[in-house]
Design a protein around this motif. Structure first.
Motif, PDB file in Angstrom:
ATOM      1  N   ARG A   1       0.839  -1.206   0.000  1.00 48.86           N
ATOM      2  CA  ARG A   1       0.000   0.000   0.000  1.00 48.86           C
ATOM      3  C   ARG A   1       0.867   1.246   0.000  1.00 48.86           C
ATOM      4  O   ARG A   1       2.003   1.252   0.473  1.00 48.86           O
ATOM      5  CB  ARG A   1      -1.023  -0.013   1.127  1.00 48.86           C
ATOM      6  CG  ARG A   1      -0.690  -0.161   2.599  1.00 48.86           C
ATOM      7  CD  ARG A   1       0.549   0.272   3.137  1.00 48.86           C
ATOM      8  NE  ARG A   1       0.549   0.365   4.594  1.00 48.86           N
ATOM      9  CZ  ARG A   1       1.192   1.298   5.279  1.00 48.86           C
ATOM     10  NH1 ARG A   1       1.915   2.196   4.653  1.00 48.86           N
ATOM     11  NH2 ARG A   1       1.170   1.337   6.585  1.00 48.86           N
TER      12      ARG A   1
ATOM     13  N   ALA B   1       0.574   5.048   1.483  1.00 50.00           N
ATOM     14  CA  ALA B   1      -0.280   5.680   2.502  1.00 50.00           C
ATOM     15  C   ALA B   1       0.097   7.138   2.744  1.00 50.00           C
ATOM     16  O   ALA B   1       0.532   7.501   3.840  1.00 50.00           O
ATOM     17  CB  ALA B   1      -0.215   4.875   3.800  1.00 50.00           C
ATOM     18  N   PRO B   2      -0.074   7.990   1.752  1.00 48.49           N
ATOM     19  CA  PRO B   2       0.257   9.399   1.984  1.00 48.49           C
ATOM     20  C   PRO B   2      -0.770  10.098   2.887  1.00 48.49           C
ATOM     21  O   PRO B   2      -1.916   9.675   2.955  1.00 48.49           O
ATOM     22  CB  PRO B   2       0.222  10.010   0.578  1.00 48.49           C
ATOM     23  CG  PRO B   2      -0.583   9.083  -0.254  1.00 48.49           C
ATOM     24  CD  PRO B   2      -0.542   7.724   0.389  1.00 48.49           C
ATOM     25  N   SER B   3      -0.317  11.130   3.580  1.00 49.05           N
ATOM     26  CA  SER B   3      -1.226  11.980   4.356  1.00 49.05           C
ATOM     27  C   SER B   3      -1.516  13.223   3.534  1.00 49.05           C
ATOM     28  O   SER B   3      -0.567  13.918   3.154  1.00 49.05           O
ATOM     29  CB  SER B   3      -0.568  12.423   5.671  1.00 49.05           C
ATOM     30  OG  SER B   3      -0.138  11.305   6.393  1.00 49.05           O
TER      31      SER B   3
ATOM     32  N   ARG C   1      -3.985   4.314   0.123  1.00 50.74           N
ATOM     33  CA  ARG C   1      -4.762   4.667   1.312  1.00 50.74           C
ATOM     34  C   ARG C   1      -4.479   6.118   1.656  1.00 50.74           C
ATOM     35  O   ARG C   1      -3.312   6.516   1.722  1.00 50.74           O
ATOM     36  CB  ARG C   1      -4.325   3.764   2.462  1.00 50.74           C
ATOM     37  CG  ARG C   1      -5.102   3.986   3.732  1.00 50.74           C
ATOM     38  CD  ARG C   1      -4.605   3.079   4.828  1.00 50.74           C
ATOM     39  NE  ARG C   1      -3.506   3.692   5.550  1.00 50.74           N
ATOM     40  CZ  ARG C   1      -2.667   3.029   6.334  1.00 50.74           C
ATOM     41  NH1 ARG C   1      -2.748   1.726   6.458  1.00 50.74           N
ATOM     42  NH2 ARG C   1      -1.722   3.671   6.982  1.00 50.74           N
TER      43      ARG C   1
ATOM     44  N   ASP D   1      -4.305   8.773   4.399  1.00 47.32           N
ATOM     45  CA  ASP D   1      -4.253   8.884   5.863  1.00 47.32           C
ATOM     46  C   ASP D   1      -4.824  10.242   6.268  1.00 47.32           C
ATOM     47  O   ASP D   1      -4.102  11.182   6.571  1.00 47.32           O
ATOM     48  CB  ASP D   1      -2.817   8.685   6.356  1.00 47.32           C
ATOM     49  CG  ASP D   1      -2.409   7.214   6.326  1.00 47.32           C
ATOM     50  OD1 ASP D   1      -3.214   6.366   5.899  1.00 47.32           O
ATOM     51  OD2 ASP D   1      -1.272   6.915   6.750  1.00 47.32           O
TER      52      ASP D   1
ATOM     53  N   ILE E   1       7.340  10.270  13.481  1.00 48.57           N
ATOM     54  CA  ILE E   1       6.317  11.292  13.293  1.00 48.57           C
ATOM     55  C   ILE E   1       5.431  11.414  14.518  1.00 48.57           C
ATOM     56  O   ILE E   1       4.763  12.399  14.689  1.00 48.57           O
ATOM     57  CB  ILE E   1       5.398  11.043  12.069  1.00 48.57           C
ATOM     58  CG1 ILE E   1       4.774   9.657  12.102  1.00 48.57           C
ATOM     59  CG2 ILE E   1       6.086  11.336  10.770  1.00 48.57           C
ATOM     60  CD1 ILE E   1       3.638   9.503  11.097  1.00 48.57           C
TER      61      ILE E   1
ATOM     62  N   TYR F   1      -2.970   7.446  14.828  1.00 50.94           N
ATOM     63  CA  TYR F   1      -2.297   6.840  13.677  1.00 50.94           C
ATOM     64  C   TYR F   1      -1.953   5.371  13.963  1.00 50.94           C
ATOM     65  O   TYR F   1      -2.158   4.498  13.126  1.00 50.94           O
ATOM     66  CB  TYR F   1      -1.037   7.652  13.333  1.00 50.94           C
ATOM     67  CG  TYR F   1      -0.029   6.847  12.555  1.00 50.94           C
ATOM     68  CD1 TYR F   1      -0.305   6.444  11.251  1.00 50.94           C
ATOM     69  CD2 TYR F   1       1.171   6.446  13.133  1.00 50.94           C
ATOM     70  CE1 TYR F   1       0.601   5.657  10.538  1.00 50.94           C
ATOM     71  CE2 TYR F   1       2.077   5.667  12.436  1.00 50.94           C
ATOM     72  CZ  TYR F   1       1.787   5.268  11.146  1.00 50.94           C
ATOM     73  OH  TYR F   1       2.665   4.490  10.455  1.00 50.94           O
TER      74      TYR F   1
ATOM     75  N   THR G   1      -3.604   2.605  11.534  1.00 49.61           N
ATOM     76  CA  THR G   1      -2.780   1.939  10.528  1.00 49.61           C
ATOM     77  C   THR G   1      -2.709   0.436  10.784  1.00 49.61           C
ATOM     78  O   THR G   1      -2.709  -0.372   9.853  1.00 49.61           O
ATOM     79  CB  THR G   1      -1.391   2.598  10.425  1.00 49.61           C
ATOM     80  OG1 THR G   1      -0.811   2.229   9.178  1.00 49.61           O
ATOM     81  CG2 THR G   1      -0.439   2.182  11.520  1.00 49.61           C
TER      82      THR G   1
ATOM     83  N   ARG H   1       7.622   2.025   3.793  1.00 44.40           N
ATOM     84  CA  ARG H   1       7.425   3.417   4.217  1.00 44.40           C
ATOM     85  C   ARG H   1       8.756   3.975   4.671  1.00 44.40           C
ATOM     86  O   ARG H   1       9.776   3.278   4.656  1.00 44.40           O
ATOM     87  CB  ARG H   1       6.360   3.499   5.321  1.00 44.40           C
ATOM     88  CG  ARG H   1       6.699   2.702   6.547  1.00 44.40           C
ATOM     89  CD  ARG H   1       5.538   2.675   7.531  1.00 44.40           C
ATOM     90  NE  ARG H   1       5.834   1.813   8.666  1.00 44.40           N
ATOM     91  CZ  ARG H   1       4.936   1.383   9.526  1.00 44.40           C
ATOM     92  NH1 ARG H   1       3.658   1.715   9.403  1.00 44.40           N
ATOM     93  NH2 ARG H   1       5.279   0.608  10.538  1.00 44.40           N
TER      94      ARG H   1
ATOM     95  N   LEU I   1       9.460   5.841  10.585  1.00 45.55           N
ATOM     96  CA  LEU I   1       8.392   5.097  11.259  1.00 45.55           C
ATOM     97  C   LEU I   1       8.874   3.797  11.889  1.00 45.55           C
ATOM     98  O   LEU I   1       8.064   3.009  12.389  1.00 45.55           O
ATOM     99  CB  LEU I   1       7.235   4.849  10.279  1.00 45.55           C
ATOM    100  CG  LEU I   1       6.478   6.161   9.993  1.00 45.55           C
ATOM    101  CD1 LEU I   1       5.545   6.012   8.811  1.00 45.55           C
ATOM    102  CD2 LEU I   1       5.694   6.597  11.225  1.00 45.55           C
TER     103      LEU I   1
END
Ligand code: GLU
Length: 280
Positions: free
Chosen positions: A11, A13-15, A45, A47, A123, A194, A198, A212, A216
């Motif tokens: 996946r 998963a950008p914000s 996805r 976020d 983060i 988060y 997630t 990612r 993280l």
């Protein structure tokens, strides 16, 4: 006996809190390449749980920018906000199991009691939650409430050594309660953290490998605890090194000149941007 093989599902998963820059794109490119090499599939996805910072125009822009640079995915877009009911079910499961507790301490209380923040690089870094602030393990839990109006934290297993094998960064180790403390699973504004969102989404969508940024890695330990608490098998992890600017700082949304939009407006081609991925 041969190992069973599972079809690869990754996946992106950008914000949607700003425009994607070349550092994000490099990580997403790595994710796309790994899915391609494995003959697998890739989902997108959004976020978007942070209502104050996420904006619809960034949701549009991130899809356009990813496609422009040559990254594709299946099945449209999965919004985390649209999955909050699923996150809530997981919260209820943690509550029933007595693995979380309500926390009425302010950020400042925690900061002052914990001294300087000990957790670095992620983060969602927070000072290590003082054990003295926890309710006794056998204290009855108040109901969650609907909406939730206090913060809820996951009680980490004190002093438990943890490790996982990262496919990019190698063996990773941390000690629960020392390297990171009791962490938020739900916020008093009734949104999932988060970490919880997630974990639930990666598990329920059947993600087999998470690619990612290396910022993280520390969060992964928290997520592994949630996977275990919820009775799910975690995915594999590939934490790609972060791209640094010329002063050695990690790229952030402040680096407007490195936003994909800016590069494109300056006349860069997708191929020339992709060349930056290997030179960074
Ligand atoms: N949305 C997060 C970010 O932009 C990534 C979350 C994840 O990949 O688990 O940094």
């Amino acid at each position: 006996m041969t190992e069973p093989t599972f079809p690869y599902l990754g996946r992106l998963a950008p914000s949607p809190t700003g425009y994607l820059h070349v550092g994000h794109a490099r990580t997403f490119w790595t994710a796309a390449e790994r899915a391609r090499a494995a003959g697998g599939r890739l989902l997108l996805r959004s976020d978007d749980l942070d209502r104050a910072r996420c904006r619809p125009e960034f949701v549009e822009a991130m899809q356009e920018d990813l496609r422009w640079v040559g990254i594709d995915w299946e099945n449209g877009l999965i919004s985390q906000l649209a999955r909050v009911d699923r996150h809530r079910l997981a919260l209820e499961q943690l509550h029933t199991a007595g693995l979380i507790f309500p926390c009425t301490r302010s950020r400042r209380d925690v900061q002052e009691a914990a001294g300087a923040p000990h957790e670095t690089g992620g983060i969602e870094d927070e000072p290590i939650y003082p054990r003295a602030f926890r309710p006794a393990p056998d204290a009855p839990l108040p109901p969650l409430g609907r909406p939730v109006t206090v913060n809820w934290r996951f009680r980490v297993p004190d002093d438990e050594p943890m490790h996982f094998m990262d496919l990019a960064a190698g063996e990773q180790q941390a000690v629960a309660g020392r390297d990171f403390g009791d962490f938020l699973v739900w916020r008093k504004d009734d949104t999932p953290s988060y970490q919880l969102a997630t974990t639930v989404d990666d598990a329920e969508l059947g993600i087999t490998e998470v690619v990612r940024g290396a910022d993280l890695i520390r969060s992964t330990f928290r997520q592994l605890l949630l996977f275990r608490a919820l009775g799910w098998q975690p995915p594999r992890y590939f934490h790609a090194p972060l791209m640094l600017d010329e002063r050695g700082r990690r790229l952030a949304k402040r680096h407007d000149s490195l936003a994909l939009r800016t590069l494109r407006a300056r006349g860069e081609s997708p191929a020339s941007v992709r060349r930056l991925f290997t030179n960074g």
